[in-house]
Design a protein around this motif. Structure first.
Motif, PDB file in Angstrom:
ATOM      1  N   UNK A 150       0.865  -1.183   0.000  1.00 58.15           N
ATOM      2  CA  UNK A 150       0.000   0.000   0.000  1.00 58.15           C
ATOM      3  C   UNK A 150       0.896   1.225   0.000  1.00 58.15           C
ATOM      4  N   UNK A 151       0.624   2.122  -0.932  1.00 60.24           N
ATOM      5  CA  UNK A 151       1.491   3.266  -1.187  1.00 60.24           C
ATOM      6  C   UNK A 151       0.642   4.519  -1.296  1.00 60.24           C
ATOM      7  N   UNK A 152       1.067   5.582  -0.632  1.00 62.21           N
ATOM      8  CA  UNK A 152       0.321   6.840  -0.689  1.00 62.21           C
ATOM      9  C   UNK A 152       1.297   8.012  -0.556  1.00 62.21           C
ATOM     10  N   UNK A 153       1.628   8.601  -1.697  1.00 61.26           N
ATOM     11  CA  UNK A 153       2.403   9.836  -1.708  1.00 61.26           C
ATOM     12  C   UNK A 153       1.507  11.026  -2.066  1.00 61.26           C
ATOM     13  N   UNK A 154       0.204  10.740  -2.189  1.00 65.37           N
ATOM     14  CA  UNK A 154      -0.796  11.769  -2.455  1.00 65.37           C
ATOM     15  C   UNK A 154      -0.416  12.571  -3.702  1.00 65.37           C
ATOM     16  N   UNK A 155      -0.378  13.863  -3.592  1.00 66.74           N
ATOM     17  CA  UNK A 155      -0.126  14.762  -4.714  1.00 66.74           C
ATOM     18  C   UNK A 155      -0.522  16.163  -4.290  1.00 66.74           C
ATOM     19  N   UNK A 156      -0.535  17.068  -5.218  1.00 71.11           N
ATOM     20  CA  UNK A 156      -0.865  18.445  -4.876  1.00 71.11           C
ATOM     21  C   UNK A 156      -2.324  18.563  -4.432  1.00 71.11           C
ATOM     22  N   UNK A 157      -2.533  19.269  -3.332  1.00 72.06           N
ATOM     23  CA  UNK A 157      -3.887  19.489  -2.828  1.00 72.06           C
ATOM     24  C   UNK A 157      -4.453  20.842  -3.266  1.00 72.06           C
ATOM     25  N   UNK A 158      -3.695  21.599  -4.041  1.00 80.72           N
ATOM     26  CA  UNK A 158      -4.173  22.921  -4.437  1.00 80.72           C
ATOM     27  C   UNK A 158      -4.726  22.953  -5.859  1.00 80.72           C
ATOM     28  N   UNK A 159      -4.711  21.829  -6.551  1.00 81.70           N
ATOM     29  CA  UNK A 159      -5.147  21.837  -7.941  1.00 81.70           C
ATOM     30  C   UNK A 159      -6.666  21.819  -8.092  1.00 81.70           C
ATOM     31  N   UNK A 160      -7.390  21.423  -7.043  1.00 81.30           N
ATOM     32  CA  UNK A 160      -8.840  21.354  -7.151  1.00 81.30           C
ATOM     33  C   UNK A 160      -9.507  22.714  -6.927  1.00 81.30           C
ATOM     34  N   UNK A 161      -8.726  23.707  -6.545  1.00 78.04           N
ATOM     35  CA  UNK A 161      -9.311  25.006  -6.234  1.00 78.04           C
ATOM     36  C   UNK A 161     -10.103  25.601  -7.380  1.00 78.04           C
ATOM     37  N   UNK A 162      -9.661  25.335  -8.611  1.00 87.27           N
ATOM     38  CA  UNK A 162     -10.363  25.875  -9.770  1.00 87.27           C
ATOM     39  C   UNK A 162     -11.675  25.146 -10.049  1.00 87.27           C
ATOM     40  N   UNK A 163     -11.881  23.994  -9.403  1.00 86.66           N
ATOM     41  CA  UNK A 163     -13.079  23.202  -9.664  1.00 86.66           C
ATOM     42  C   UNK A 163     -14.272  23.624  -8.819  1.00 86.66           C
ATOM     43  N   UNK A 164     -14.016  24.243  -7.678  1.00 88.33           N
ATOM     44  CA  UNK A 164     -15.089  24.511  -6.716  1.00 88.33           C
ATOM     45  C   UNK A 164     -15.013  25.945  -6.199  1.00 88.33           C
ATOM     46  N   UNK A 165     -16.141  26.384  -5.669  1.00 91.26           N
ATOM     47  CA  UNK A 165     -16.198  27.675  -4.991  1.00 91.26           C
ATOM     48  C   UNK A 165     -16.254  27.421  -3.494  1.00 91.26           C
ATOM     49  N   UNK A 166     -15.298  27.943  -2.781  1.00 85.77           N
ATOM     50  CA  UNK A 166     -15.244  27.752  -1.330  1.00 85.77           C
ATOM     51  C   UNK A 166     -15.254  29.099  -0.635  1.00 85.77           C
ATOM     52  N   UNK A 167     -16.050  29.181   0.438  1.00 85.73           N
ATOM     53  CA  UNK A 167     -16.097  30.382   1.264  1.00 85.73           C
ATOM     54  C   UNK A 167     -14.978  30.273   2.291  1.00 85.73           C
ATOM     55  N   UNK A 168     -14.026  31.166   2.238  1.00 82.82           N
ATOM     56  CA  UNK A 168     -12.894  31.127   3.158  1.00 82.82           C
ATOM     57  C   UNK A 168     -13.167  32.028   4.371  1.00 82.82           C
ATOM     58  N   UNK A 169     -12.750  31.556   5.527  1.00 83.86           N
ATOM     59  CA  UNK A 169     -12.935  32.321   6.762  1.00 83.86           C
ATOM     60  C   UNK A 169     -11.896  33.424   6.851  1.00 83.86           C
ATOM     61  N   UNK A 170     -12.358  34.621   7.171  1.00 79.95           N
ATOM     62  CA  UNK A 170     -11.445  35.754   7.368  1.00 79.95           C
ATOM     63  C   UNK A 170     -11.619  36.389   8.741  1.00 79.95           C
ATOM     64  N   UNK A 171     -12.480  35.789   9.567  1.00 80.36           N
ATOM     65  CA  UNK A 171     -12.815  36.403  10.855  1.00 80.36           C
ATOM     66  C   UNK A 171     -12.452  35.522  12.045  1.00 80.36           C
ATOM     67  N   UNK A 172     -11.510  34.587  11.857  1.00 81.55           N
ATOM     68  CA  UNK A 172     -11.067  33.725  12.960  1.00 81.55           C
ATOM     69  C   UNK A 172      -9.698  34.198  13.425  1.00 81.55           C
ATOM     70  N   UNK A 173      -9.538  34.528  14.702  1.00 82.53           N
ATOM     71  CA  UNK A 173      -8.217  34.933  15.209  1.00 82.53           C
ATOM     72  C   UNK A 173      -7.180  33.854  14.944  1.00 82.53           C
ATOM     73  N   UNK A 174      -5.987  34.275  14.569  1.00 79.38           N
ATOM     74  CA  UNK A 174      -4.946  33.330  14.167  1.00 79.38           C
ATOM     75  C   UNK A 174      -4.578  32.349  15.262  1.00 79.38           C
ATOM     76  N   UNK A 175      -4.720  32.759  16.519  1.00 78.54           N
ATOM     77  CA  UNK A 175      -4.276  31.900  17.605  1.00 78.54           C
ATOM     78  C   UNK A 175      -5.288  30.808  17.960  1.00 78.54           C
ATOM     79  N   UNK A 176      -6.512  30.889  17.425  1.00 74.63           N
ATOM     80  CA  UNK A 176      -7.535  29.913  17.800  1.00 74.63           C
ATOM     81  C   UNK A 176      -7.149  28.521  17.314  1.00 74.63           C
TER      82      UNK A 176
END
Length: 357
Positions: A150-176
């Motif tokens: 069983x082998x898992x080196x995965x791959x890039x996780x940023x390539x799917x960004x163009x496929x979907x619309x995601x609401x990103x949080x901008x109001x969470x304190x960095x330390x939380x």
């Protein structure tokens, strides 16, 4: 809950909830999105408008207390307290992997779920992949394996960004989030013990990426894996040799690579045949694993590719969750499997050379 529609409360409305869970809960007729909860008010307000949900919470206990919520999906970073509270309130539970950060945390969750009579399921979506199911059927025909890889080196996780619309949080304190992650790391160090507490990073790799692979192995060969050898390979890769049954070796290698492709497979060698299950990027909808069978033919070797049906594993696991609640089906991925995988992850880390903090 009426006879056919399950009200679902989603706790933790980040990436996996938005990209995979919410769309399928919204689509499938057995469910309706009854409530949303996240520490980002901005995120749940936008998602509430998108899905027509008025019950919006920043406190998960308030969502769990909502009588319109029949089942809870837990997509937060730390799951234990939420799962326990949902079960205590009589809610069915769907919890993302890993079940918990340590076996000590997971064990009471499993016991409560089994005693409750409620449906409690862990989100090991690869076990619902149509290609994986085809692969299991083929593995069952080749007899006792000679070896497993069983082998898992995965791959890039940023390539799917163009496929979907995601609401990103901008109001969470960095330390939380930093505080939450530090607390989890401290509990992991305590669980691994002083001689191996320096492997928190590799242990988290096993939980966040490799737990799917441990589940895939367990689904194919059972939960009685023994660890014969384990070794770190830098800070983001490990290898281990496991053993199943009567001495069947299993080579496991997990790491982080930045390929443009997805690199994850289960390869099983028998006496006369081989079966390989090649998994697709988990964020690609309608793309199931591809099975390759190599077997004897009159002229030598014959190789066949068996593509899975075009369906999404996440969608199939939600359909199964509905079947369990509405029709009494037995969960294919109960919480006990998550505990088995945590125990194996700890055993792999403890088989490595000592590394104190």
């Amino acid at each position: 809950m009426n006879d056919t529609v399950i009200g679902v409360g989603v706790i933790g409305c980040g990436e996996i909830a938005q990209l995979m869970h919410l769309p399928f809960i919204h689509e499938l007729p057995s469910f309706r999105i009854a409530a949303l909860c996240d520490i980002s008010v901005g995120v749940i307000e936008k998602l509430g408008a998108q899905y027509g949900v008025e019950a919006l919470y920043s406190d998960y206990t308030a969502l769990i207390a909502d009588p319109a919520v029949d089942a809870v999906v837990v997509c937060t970073y730390d799951h234990g307290d939420i799962v326990a509270a949902a079960l205590a309130a009589g809610k069915h539970v769907f919890v993302e992997k890993p079940l918990a950060f340590t076996p000590e945390e997971a064990r009471p969750m499993v016991e409560k779920a089994e005693a409750s009579g409620l449906v409690a399921m862990i989100g090991y979506m690869k076990l619902y992949d149509p290609g994986y199911e085809i692969g299991l059927e083929k593995i069952a025909t080749i007899g006792t394996p000679r070896s497993i890889h069983i082998h898992d080196f995965a791959g890039r996780f940023d390539t799917y960004g163009a496929l979907y619309t995601q609401v990103k949080a901008t109001d969470i304190p960095a330390d939380v989030m930093a505080t939450s992650r530090a607390a989890a790391a401290g509990r992991i160090e305590a669980s691994l013990g002083p001689d191996h507490a320096g492997y928190v990073g590799l242990y988290l790799l096993l939980l966040m990426l490799g737990s799917h692979d441990l589940a895939v192995l367990r689904g194919a060969f059972g939960s009685e894996a023994r660890v014969r050898y384990a070794q770190p390979v830098g800070e983001d890769q490990l290898l281990a040799v496991l053993e199943f049954g009567e001495g069947v070796p299993c080579y496991l290698d997990i790491g982080v690579a930045h390929y443009e492709w997805w690199d994850e497979f289960l390869h099983v060698h028998g006496d006369t045949d081989e079966v390989r299950i090649q998994f697709q990027n988990p964020y690609w909808r309608q793309a199931s694993a591809v099975v390759t069978v190599r077997e004897a033919a009159p002229s030598g070797a014959s190789e066949r590719r068996l593509p899975g049906v075009p369906d999404t594993a996440f969608r199939r696991e939600w359909k199964h969750f509905a079947d369990c609640i509405l029709n009494g089906a037995k969960p294919r991925t109960p919480l006990s499997g998550g505990l088995d995988d945590l125990n194996l992850a700890v055993a792999i880390i403890k088989a490595m050379p000592p590394k104190p903090v």
